[in-house]
Design a protein around this motif. Structure first.
Motif, PDB file in Angstrom:
ATOM      1  N   MET A   1       0.849  -1.181   0.000  1.00  0.00           N
ATOM      2  CA  MET A   1       0.000   0.000   0.000  1.00  0.00           C
ATOM      3  C   MET A   1       0.895   1.245   0.000  1.00  0.00           C
ATOM      4  N   ILE A   2       0.422   2.282  -0.718  1.00  0.00           N
ATOM      5  CA  ILE A   2       1.111   3.574  -0.688  1.00  0.00           C
ATOM      6  C   ILE A   2       0.129   4.623  -0.185  1.00  0.00           C
ATOM      7  N   THR A   3       0.656   5.767   0.234  1.00  0.00           N
ATOM      8  CA  THR A   3      -0.211   6.828   0.753  1.00  0.00           C
ATOM      9  C   THR A   3      -0.963   7.497  -0.406  1.00  0.00           C
ATOM     10  N   VAL A   4      -2.055   8.152  -0.067  1.00  0.00           N
ATOM     11  CA  VAL A   4      -2.828   8.891  -1.065  1.00  0.00           C
ATOM     12  C   VAL A   4      -1.961   9.989  -1.687  1.00  0.00           C
ATOM     13  N   ALA A   5      -1.175  10.673  -0.872  1.00  0.00           N
ATOM     14  CA  ALA A   5      -0.314  11.743  -1.380  1.00  0.00           C
ATOM     15  C   ALA A   5       0.674  11.200  -2.405  1.00  0.00           C
ATOM     16  N   LYS A   6       1.248  10.043  -2.126  1.00  0.00           N
ATOM     17  CA  LYS A   6       2.203   9.442  -3.071  1.00  0.00           C
ATOM     18  C   LYS A   6       1.488   9.019  -4.349  1.00  0.00           C
ATOM     19  N   ALA A   7       0.298   8.472  -4.218  1.00  0.00           N
ATOM     20  CA  ALA A   7      -0.475   8.058  -5.393  1.00  0.00           C
ATOM     21  C   ALA A   7      -0.818   9.267  -6.263  1.00  0.00           C
ATOM     22  N   LEU A   8      -1.233  10.359  -5.636  1.00  0.00           N
ATOM     23  CA  LEU A   8      -1.548  11.576  -6.386  1.00  0.00           C
ATOM     24  C   LEU A   8      -0.313  12.128  -7.084  1.00  0.00           C
ATOM     25  N   ASN A   9       0.830  12.044  -6.423  1.00  0.00           N
ATOM     26  CA  ASN A   9       2.082  12.503  -7.011  1.00  0.00           C
ATOM     27  C   ASN A   9       2.438  11.671  -8.244  1.00  0.00           C
ATOM     28  N   ILE A  10       2.251  10.375  -8.171  1.00  0.00           N
ATOM     29  CA  ILE A  10       2.519   9.488  -9.313  1.00  0.00           C
ATOM     30  C   ILE A  10       1.604   9.840 -10.485  1.00  0.00           C
ATOM     31  N   VAL A  11       0.324  10.052 -10.176  1.00  0.00           N
ATOM     32  CA  VAL A  11      -0.635  10.407 -11.232  1.00  0.00           C
ATOM     33  C   VAL A  11      -0.258  11.737 -11.869  1.00  0.00           C
ATOM     34  N   SER A  12       0.020  12.766 -11.056  1.00  0.00           N
ATOM     35  CA  SER A  12       0.313  14.097 -11.615  1.00  0.00           C
ATOM     36  C   SER A  12       1.597  14.098 -12.438  1.00  0.00           C
ATOM     37  N   GLN A  13       2.559  13.226 -12.110  1.00  0.00           N
ATOM     38  CA  GLN A  13       3.808  13.147 -12.874  1.00  0.00           C
ATOM     39  C   GLN A  13       3.634  12.411 -14.201  1.00  0.00           C
ATOM     40  N   ASN A  14       2.595  11.597 -14.302  1.00  0.00           N
ATOM     41  CA  ASN A  14       2.444  10.750 -15.481  1.00  0.00           C
ATOM     42  C   ASN A  14       1.261  11.099 -16.375  1.00  0.00           C
ATOM     43  N   VAL A  15       0.508  12.113 -16.005  1.00  0.00           N
ATOM     44  CA  VAL A  15      -0.652  12.506 -16.809  1.00  0.00           C
ATOM     45  C   VAL A  15      -0.385  13.878 -17.407  1.00  0.00           C
ATOM     46  N   GLY A  16      -0.538  14.000 -18.708  1.00  0.00           N
ATOM     47  CA  GLY A  16      -0.329  15.274 -19.382  1.00  0.00           C
ATOM     48  C   GLY A  16      -1.618  16.069 -19.483  1.00  0.00           C
ATOM     49  N   SER A  17      -1.492  17.253 -20.019  1.00  0.00           N
ATOM     50  CA  SER A  17      -2.654  18.110 -20.221  1.00  0.00           C
ATOM     51  C   SER A  17      -3.550  17.510 -21.297  1.00  0.00           C
ATOM     52  N   LEU A  18      -4.824  17.622 -21.096  1.00  0.00           N
ATOM     53  CA  LEU A  18      -5.785  17.117 -22.075  1.00  0.00           C
ATOM     54  C   LEU A  18      -6.135  18.170 -23.123  1.00  0.00           C
ATOM     55  N   GLY A  19      -5.618  19.381 -22.956  1.00  0.00           N
ATOM     56  CA  GLY A  19      -5.939  20.457 -23.886  1.00  0.00           C
ATOM     57  C   GLY A  19      -7.161  21.230 -23.426  1.00  0.00           C
ATOM     58  N   ALA A  20      -7.664  22.035 -24.317  1.00  0.00           N
ATOM     59  CA  ALA A  20      -8.805  22.893 -23.976  1.00  0.00           C
ATOM     60  C   ALA A  20      -9.850  22.822 -25.071  1.00  0.00           C
ATOM     61  N   GLU A  21     -11.041  23.273 -24.728  1.00  0.00           N
ATOM     62  CA  GLU A  21     -12.135  23.340 -25.686  1.00  0.00           C
ATOM     63  C   GLU A  21     -12.977  24.564 -25.378  1.00  0.00           C
ATOM     64  N   ARG A  22     -13.695  25.035 -26.377  1.00  0.00           N
ATOM     65  CA  ARG A  22     -14.582  26.185 -26.210  1.00  0.00           C
ATOM     66  C   ARG A  22     -15.996  25.638 -26.062  1.00  0.00           C
ATOM     67  N   ILE A  23     -16.683  26.073 -24.966  1.00  0.00           N
ATOM     68  CA  ILE A  23     -18.047  25.594 -24.719  1.00  0.00           C
ATOM     69  C   ILE A  23     -18.963  26.782 -24.433  1.00  0.00           C
ATOM     70  N   ASP A  24     -20.270  26.533 -24.520  1.00  0.00           N
ATOM     71  CA  ASP A  24     -21.260  27.570 -24.223  1.00  0.00           C
ATOM     72  C   ASP A  24     -21.168  27.975 -22.750  1.00  0.00           C
ATOM     73  N   LEU A  25     -21.353  29.248 -22.499  1.00  0.00           N
ATOM     74  CA  LEU A  25     -21.271  29.792 -21.152  1.00  0.00           C
ATOM     75  C   LEU A  25     -22.189  29.042 -20.185  1.00  0.00           C
ATOM     76  N   ALA A  26     -23.399  28.731 -20.612  1.00  0.00           N
ATOM     77  CA  ALA A  26     -24.371  28.065 -19.738  1.00  0.00           C
ATOM     78  C   ALA A  26     -23.891  26.686 -19.274  1.00  0.00           C
ATOM     79  N   ALA A  27     -23.011  26.059 -20.033  1.00  0.00           N
ATOM     80  CA  ALA A  27     -22.516  24.719 -19.694  1.00  0.00           C
ATOM     81  C   ALA A  27     -21.188  24.763 -18.943  1.00  0.00           C
ATOM     82  N   SER A  28     -20.698  25.953 -18.620  1.00  0.00           N
ATOM     83  CA  SER A  28     -19.337  26.084 -18.093  1.00  0.00           C
ATOM     84  C   SER A  28     -19.213  26.005 -16.572  1.00  0.00           C
ATOM     85  N   ILE A  29     -20.317  26.019 -15.840  1.00  0.00           N
ATOM     86  CA  ILE A  29     -20.245  25.989 -14.376  1.00  0.00           C
ATOM     87  C   ILE A  29     -19.573  24.689 -13.927  1.00  0.00           C
ATOM     88  N   GLY A  30     -18.568  24.828 -13.077  1.00  0.00           N
ATOM     89  CA  GLY A  30     -17.838  23.673 -12.574  1.00  0.00           C
ATOM     90  C   GLY A  30     -16.627  23.296 -13.411  1.00  0.00           C
TER      91      GLY A  30
END
Length: 193
Positions: A1-30
């Motif tokens: 078992m590893i700690t949650v902090a270590k797991a999050l660190n592994i994920v953040s080091q190995n996941v790249g940006s997914l890019g961006a998209e343009r969406i309608d203002l009404a759908a942008s909350i969150g």
């Protein structure tokens, strides 16, 4: 078992940006903002009345003033107010050039459409929100990385953003493993979930 902090660190080091998209203002909350939002105009875009009442020159009050026009929200009176004159004004309406105060309607009396009695002295700058008092043109209002909330929608709309650029959302799958896990429709046995 590893700690949650270590797991999050592994994920953040190995996941790249997914890019961006343009969406309608009404759908942008969150969603996560992916562009700076810059004010393209002053807010308010003109000197605006905070009260229903009469736009006046403060030094002329109290007095009976000549009623020379009306300034309503969306339909302002765009002449210059002169001494001993008043313009009927509604909340949110542009304050006419030359006026330096708004006297609220409760402190006035009018028996005809030609004059108005200003019963108490109007205080200079009272009940006027000056152009740009809330936000000035060119100000960065929101920055990339902020999560768009319901409270932000009115500001985004005020600056003409019918669509916004946001970070793409990841697709998430949960993969349950282990002999203790059973399918959703099955009843767990002893020591199972």
């Amino acid at each position: 078992m590893i700690t949650v902090a270590k797991a999050l660190n592994i994920v953040s080091q190995n996941v790249g940006s997914l890019g961006a998209e343009r969406i309608d203002l009404a759908a942008s909350i969150g969603r996560v903002l992916a562009e700076p939002i810059v004010a393209d105009t002053d807010l308010p875009p003109f000197d605006r009345s905070q009260m229903d009442g009469f736009a006046v020159i403060s030094k002329d009050t109290p007095a009976t003033l000549k009623l020379v026009g009306e300034s309503a929200a969306g339909r302002g009176w765009h002449k210059e107010l002169k001494s001993d004159e008043a313009v009927a004004i509604m909340t949110g309406a542009p304050v006419p050039k030359g006026a330096d105060a708004v006297q609220k309607i409760e402190l006035t009396r009018s028996s005809d459409d030609k004059t108005v009695d200003i019963l108490e002295a109007a205080e200079k700058d009272k009940f006027i929100i000056r152009r740009g008092a809330e936000i000035t043109k060119g100000t960065t209002v929101f920055t990339p990385g902020e999560i768009i909330t319901r409270n932000m929608i009115a500001s985004l709309a005020a600056f003409g953003y019918s669509q916004v650029r946001v970070s793409k959302q990841p697709r998430i799958s949960i993969l349950g493993t282990g002999s203790e896990i059973v399918e959703i429709g099955k009843k767990p046995g002893r020591d199972q979930i």
